[in-house]
Design a protein around this motif. Structure first.
Motif, PDB file in Angstrom:
ATOM      1  N   LEU A 124      48.317  35.194  46.736  1.00 50.00           N
ATOM      2  CA  LEU A 124      49.583  35.003  47.448  1.00 50.00           C
ATOM      3  C   LEU A 124      50.755  34.853  46.480  1.00 50.00           C
ATOM      4  O   LEU A 124      51.857  35.316  46.764  1.00 50.00           O
ATOM      5  CB  LEU A 124      49.490  33.811  48.399  1.00 50.00           C
ATOM      6  N   ARG A 125      50.524  34.248  45.345  1.00 50.10           N
ATOM      7  CA  ARG A 125      51.586  34.166  44.325  1.00 50.10           C
ATOM      8  C   ARG A 125      51.915  35.567  43.813  1.00 50.10           C
ATOM      9  O   ARG A 125      53.080  35.893  43.601  1.00 50.10           O
ATOM     10  CB  ARG A 125      51.181  33.246  43.192  1.00 50.10           C
ATOM     11  N   ALA A 126      50.904  36.407  43.617  1.00 48.25           N
ATOM     12  CA  ALA A 126      51.135  37.790  43.195  1.00 48.25           C
ATOM     13  C   ALA A 126      51.905  38.560  44.263  1.00 48.25           C
ATOM     14  O   ALA A 126      52.641  39.501  43.954  1.00 48.25           O
ATOM     15  CB  ALA A 126      49.800  38.480  42.896  1.00 48.25           C
ATOM     16  N   PHE A 127      51.750  38.158  45.501  1.00 44.41           N
ATOM     17  CA  PHE A 127      52.458  38.777  46.626  1.00 44.41           C
ATOM     18  C   PHE A 127      53.915  38.304  46.688  1.00 44.41           C
ATOM     19  O   PHE A 127      54.736  38.892  47.364  1.00 44.41           O
ATOM     20  CB  PHE A 127      51.725  38.434  47.932  1.00 44.41           C
ATOM     21  N   ASN A 139      58.671  36.178  50.938  1.00 44.84           N
ATOM     22  CA  ASN A 139      58.556  37.418  51.719  1.00 44.84           C
ATOM     23  C   ASN A 139      58.586  37.163  53.223  1.00 44.84           C
ATOM     24  O   ASN A 139      57.967  37.891  53.997  1.00 44.84           O
ATOM     25  CB  ASN A 139      57.281  38.180  51.352  1.00 44.84           C
ATOM     26  N   GLY A 140      59.281  36.126  53.638  1.00 48.12           N
ATOM     27  CA  GLY A 140      59.384  35.827  55.063  1.00 48.12           C
ATOM     28  C   GLY A 140      58.166  35.111  55.634  1.00 48.12           C
ATOM     29  O   GLY A 140      58.057  34.930  56.837  1.00 48.12           O
ATOM     30  N   LEU A 141      57.239  34.707  54.767  1.00 48.40           N
ATOM     31  CA  LEU A 141      56.043  34.006  55.212  1.00 48.40           C
ATOM     32  C   LEU A 141      56.063  32.566  54.706  1.00 48.40           C
ATOM     33  O   LEU A 141      56.696  32.254  53.703  1.00 48.40           O
ATOM     34  CB  LEU A 141      54.781  34.696  54.685  1.00 48.40           C
ATOM     35  N   TYR A 142      55.357  31.740  55.413  1.00 54.68           N
ATOM     36  CA  TYR A 142      55.218  30.337  55.066  1.00 54.68           C
ATOM     37  C   TYR A 142      53.741  29.992  55.125  1.00 54.68           C
ATOM     38  O   TYR A 142      53.023  30.504  55.969  1.00 54.68           O
ATOM     39  CB  TYR A 142      55.999  29.467  56.054  1.00 54.68           C
ATOM     40  N   GLY A 143      53.307  29.158  54.237  1.00 56.38           N
ATOM     41  CA  GLY A 143      51.906  28.788  54.256  1.00 56.38           C
ATOM     42  C   GLY A 143      51.684  27.395  53.729  1.00 56.38           C
ATOM     43  O   GLY A 143      52.546  26.815  53.078  1.00 56.38           O
ATOM     44  N   PHE A 144      50.551  26.879  54.045  1.00 50.68           N
ATOM     45  CA  PHE A 144      50.125  25.625  53.450  1.00 50.68           C
ATOM     46  C   PHE A 144      48.624  25.665  53.294  1.00 50.68           C
ATOM     47  O   PHE A 144      47.930  26.435  53.951  1.00 50.68           O
ATOM     48  CB  PHE A 144      50.622  24.409  54.248  1.00 50.68           C
ATOM     49  N   TYR A 145      48.154  24.842  52.382  1.00 48.40           N
ATOM     50  CA  TYR A 145      46.734  24.854  52.070  1.00 48.40           C
ATOM     51  C   TYR A 145      46.279  23.471  51.634  1.00 48.40           C
ATOM     52  O   TYR A 145      47.067  22.627  51.240  1.00 48.40           O
ATOM     53  CB  TYR A 145      46.424  25.871  50.977  1.00 48.40           C
ATOM     54  N   SER A 146      44.994  23.283  51.752  1.00 51.18           N
ATOM     55  CA  SER A 146      44.340  22.081  51.287  1.00 51.18           C
ATOM     56  C   SER A 146      42.889  22.458  51.052  1.00 51.18           C
ATOM     57  O   SER A 146      42.488  23.596  51.319  1.00 51.18           O
ATOM     58  CB  SER A 146      44.458  20.966  52.321  1.00 51.18           C
ATOM     59  N   ARG A 147      42.105  21.521  50.608  1.00 53.20           N
ATOM     60  CA  ARG A 147      40.688  21.812  50.393  1.00 53.20           C
ATOM     61  C   ARG A 147      40.055  22.315  51.683  1.00 53.20           C
ATOM     62  O   ARG A 147      40.112  21.655  52.704  1.00 53.20           O
ATOM     63  CB  ARG A 147      39.969  20.570  49.923  1.00 53.20           C
ATOM     64  N   GLY A 148      39.509  23.508  51.634  1.00 56.55           N
ATOM     65  CA  GLY A 148      38.776  24.044  52.768  1.00 56.55           C
ATOM     66  C   GLY A 148      39.558  24.902  53.739  1.00 56.55           C
ATOM     67  O   GLY A 148      38.972  25.473  54.648  1.00 56.55           O
TER      68      GLY A 148
END
Length: 162
Positions: A124-127, A139-148
């Motif tokens: 996603l960083r490469a994107f 790029n107009g997207l939003y995301g979040f992440y955590s373990r799993g």
């Protein structure tokens, strides 16, 4: 005397491979759909199938964060050879009060699978999505992440994932 037998074919599980799920391609599909302004669920279903995933009710022992958050027990999933590793995806469409289309895709995998999470973040960083502390944007997207799990969306106010 002829004896009849029933042959039950066992499910053949694939070997674990992080490259079998290209989150960058998934992000590209979200951007394309956002620009078109029309939902295209079949493009996402095709993507998940190309990743070797099948659609159906999640196996009971694989239920977790996404099912709990959305009270959903089906989606696309893939179980790997060792039967401890898995990946699953839930796609949620919503419309704002103004009628704007929102689409979020949640991807879940074992919490201890830090390598897969890091691989997805690198893609996603490469994107062009950047951020820190579990949040990505670009790029107009939003995301979040955590373990799993990792969730990407094209609507910033998608608070239902938090």
């Amino acid at each position: 005397m002829r004896q009849e037998t029933t042959i039950v074919s066992e499910k053949v599980y694939p070997k674990y491979d992080m490259s079998d799920f290209n989150i960058k391609e998934l992000a590209e599909l979200l951007v394309k759909e956002k620009k078109a302004g029309v939902s295209n669920d079949s493009a996402f279903a095709d993507f998940f199938r190309r990743c070797g995933m099948e659609y159906g009710e999640f196996p009971e022992e694989r239920r977790g964060y996404l099912e709990h958050k959305f009270d959903i027990c089906e989606g696309f999933y893939k179980i790997y050879l060792d039967q401890k590793a898995f990946i699953k995806a839930i796609s949620i469409y919503d419309k704002s009060e103004q009628g704007d289309l929102h689409h979020s895709v949640g991807v879940e995998f074992p919490e201890e699978d830090i390598d897969r999470l890091q691989w997805m973040i690198v893609q996603l960083r490469a994107f062009g999505m950047n951020g820190e502390a579990g949040i990505l944007e670009g790029n107009g997207l939003y995301g979040f992440y955590s373990r799993g799990y990792l969730v990407i969306s094209y609507h910033k106010q998608q608070s239902c994932f938090r």
